[in-house]
Design a protein around this motif. Structure first.
Motif, short mmCIF file in Angstrom:
data_model
loop_
_atom_site.label_atom_id
_atom_site.label_comp_id
_atom_site.label_asym_id
_atom_site.label_seq_id
_atom_site.Cartn_x
_atom_site.Cartn_y
_atom_site.Cartn_z
N UNK A 38 2.93 5.32 -13.98
CA UNK A 38 3.75 6.44 -13.52
C UNK A 38 4.75 6.88 -14.57
N UNK A 39 5.15 5.95 -15.42
CA UNK A 39 6.17 6.26 -16.42
C UNK A 39 7.55 6.41 -15.82
N UNK A 40 7.67 6.18 -14.51
CA UNK A 40 8.96 6.40 -13.85
C UNK A 40 9.64 5.14 -13.36
N UNK A 41 9.02 3.98 -13.64
CA UNK A 41 9.63 2.73 -13.14
C UNK A 41 10.72 2.27 -14.10
N UNK A 42 11.89 1.98 -13.56
CA UNK A 42 12.99 1.39 -14.32
C UNK A 42 13.47 0.15 -13.59
N UNK A 43 14.07 -0.76 -14.33
CA UNK A 43 14.47 -2.05 -13.75
C UNK A 43 15.82 -1.96 -13.06
N UNK A 44 15.80 -1.36 -11.87
CA UNK A 44 16.98 -1.35 -11.01
C UNK A 44 16.70 -2.21 -9.78
N UNK A 45 17.75 -2.61 -9.12
CA UNK A 45 17.58 -3.44 -7.91
C UNK A 45 16.77 -2.70 -6.87
N UNK A 46 17.05 -1.40 -6.70
CA UNK A 46 16.32 -0.62 -5.70
C UNK A 46 14.83 -0.54 -6.02
N UNK A 93 4.61 5.85 -5.79
CA UNK A 93 5.95 5.41 -5.38
C UNK A 93 6.99 5.75 -6.44
N UNK A 94 6.58 5.76 -7.71
CA UNK A 94 7.56 5.98 -8.79
C UNK A 94 7.28 7.24 -9.63
N UNK A 95 6.22 7.95 -9.28
CA UNK A 95 5.88 9.16 -10.03
C UNK A 95 5.09 10.12 -9.17
N UNK A 96 4.41 11.03 -9.82
CA UNK A 96 3.61 12.04 -9.12
C UNK A 96 2.14 11.72 -9.32
N UNK A 97 1.47 11.34 -8.25
CA UNK A 97 0.04 11.03 -8.37
C UNK A 97 -0.72 12.31 -8.69
N UNK A 98 -1.57 12.26 -9.72
CA UNK A 98 -2.31 13.45 -10.16
C UNK A 98 -3.79 13.13 -10.29
N UNK A 99 -4.59 14.18 -10.47
CA UNK A 99 -6.04 14.02 -10.48
C UNK A 99 -6.53 13.22 -11.69
N UNK A 100 -5.82 13.30 -12.80
CA UNK A 100 -6.24 12.52 -13.97
C UNK A 100 -6.18 11.03 -13.67
N UNK A 101 -5.09 10.59 -13.06
CA UNK A 101 -4.94 9.17 -12.70
C UNK A 101 -5.97 8.79 -11.64
N UNK A 102 -6.19 9.67 -10.68
CA UNK A 102 -7.18 9.38 -9.63
C UNK A 102 -8.56 9.17 -10.24
#
Length: 326
Positions: free
Chosen positions: A59-67, A194-203
């Motif tokens: 996703x490229x959107x995961x960061x190491x936060x508690x949440x 959960x952490x990014x935008x699911x797109x057709x390339x990833x699918x």
């Protein structure tokens, strides 16, 4: 080591295998919670939990936060214990006749747990999974309930895989692909969404990757080839014979991982592609050492030796895709 110590060691190993839902267990367990856990086959949760990690990485959107740690832990709970547990319990429910031939020590054919108790477990796990999927959508602020939809879709695939009239597992190709995509693509999509935008390339890429998962799923068919023959299930070992099915299995595992590496080169992720290809080499080595020589005897040994390299390769691919912004 004395005979009594050896016997105790073997008994302890058998009970552990039984609790994890592995091949080679024994009957005689009476604890209801252990029987319920055995039905859920905890050993099968690991690749789904790992798939969530790979999806978060891509996703490229995961960061190491508690949440975010709490979010990914909840998604792992959804993909592993709840939905994999639901799938495995459902499968055991519909496979009770074939398990009576192949694995009579399993909780249902051995009579250790009643059918109403099994049905209750299936419904509770499904309900909890759907509720958690919806909760993750709310937590992530999704306008469209993507996590709930993925959970519902996974539950549907699990049902048509195990239950008549479709019972996809009766068809070696469709059944194993459904299994492979459920273990690679579905949890990957969940972690990514959960952490990014699911797109057709990833699918599409993960569905392609799932063809390697089809090969892994075929490995599991070798332990039940006799029962499959008796009940008319068209697994690949039944359709093509042991040796040919083993070759189909390893070719799919290797070729489709190499295909993903090729795509990584296409998106200028050359280092990640090289690492992924290097991780295929020990898999080929163990295929030659164990699986191709005797797939009936060495299926578990091969999986234990080779699969860590396959799942590590999945993470490498996920990090590459996230880095490329795919």
């Amino acid at each position: 080591m004395s005979d009594s110590s050896t016997a105790k060691s073997n008994e302890g190993g058998s009970k552990t295998r039984q609790l994890l839902g592995m091949k080679g267990a024994t009957s005689g367990e009476t604890s209801l919670w252990k029987l319920r856990l055995q039905l859920m086959k905890p050993i099968t949760w690991i690749p789904l939990i790992w798939g969530v990690v790979c999806g978060a990485a891509s996703s490229g959107g995961y960061t190491w936060t508690v949440e975010n740690v709490l979010k990914i832990a909840a998604c792992m709970l959804l993909s592993g214990p709840l939905m994999a547990g639901y799938t495995q319990t459902l499968n055991d429910f519909y496979d009770r006749e074939i398990d009576a031939i192949n694995e009579p020590y399993r909780p249902i054919p051995s009579g250790a747990i009643s059918i109403p108790q099994v049905v209750t477990q299936i419904l509770v796990l499904l309900g909890a999974g759907l509720a958690l999927g919806y909760g993750l959508d709310v937590w992530a602020g999704h306008e469209f309930p993507m996590m709930f939809s993925l959970t519902l879709g996974g539950a549907f695939i699990a049902y048509i895989y195990s239950a008549p009239p479709l019972k996809l597992k009766q068809n070696g190709w469709l059944g194993n692909y459904a299994l492979g995509s459920s273990y690679i693509a579905l949890p990957w999509w969940a972690g990514h969404a959960l952490f990014g935008q699911l797109n057709w390339t990833i699918v599409i890429l993960t569905l392609f990757y799932s063809l390697a998962g089809l090969g892994i799923a075929v490995v599991n068919d070798f332990k039940s080839v006799e029962g499959d023959r008796q009940l008319g299930l068209k697994s690949l070992p039944v359709m093509f014979g042991i040796d040919t099915a083993a070759w189909i299995c390893v070719i799919m595992i290797d070729v489709f991982q190499a295909g993903i590496a090729g795509y990584l080169i296409y998106v200028n992720q050359n280092l990640y592609a090289a690492i992924l290809l290097l991780l295929v080499i020990p898999q080929i080595t163990f295929q030659d050492m164990y699986f191709l020589r005797d797939p009936l005897k060495n299926d578990v040994k091969y999986q234990a030796s080779a699969q860590p390299f396959l799942v590590l390769g999945m993470l490498v691919a996920g990090l590459a895709l996230g880095n490329a912004g795919v």
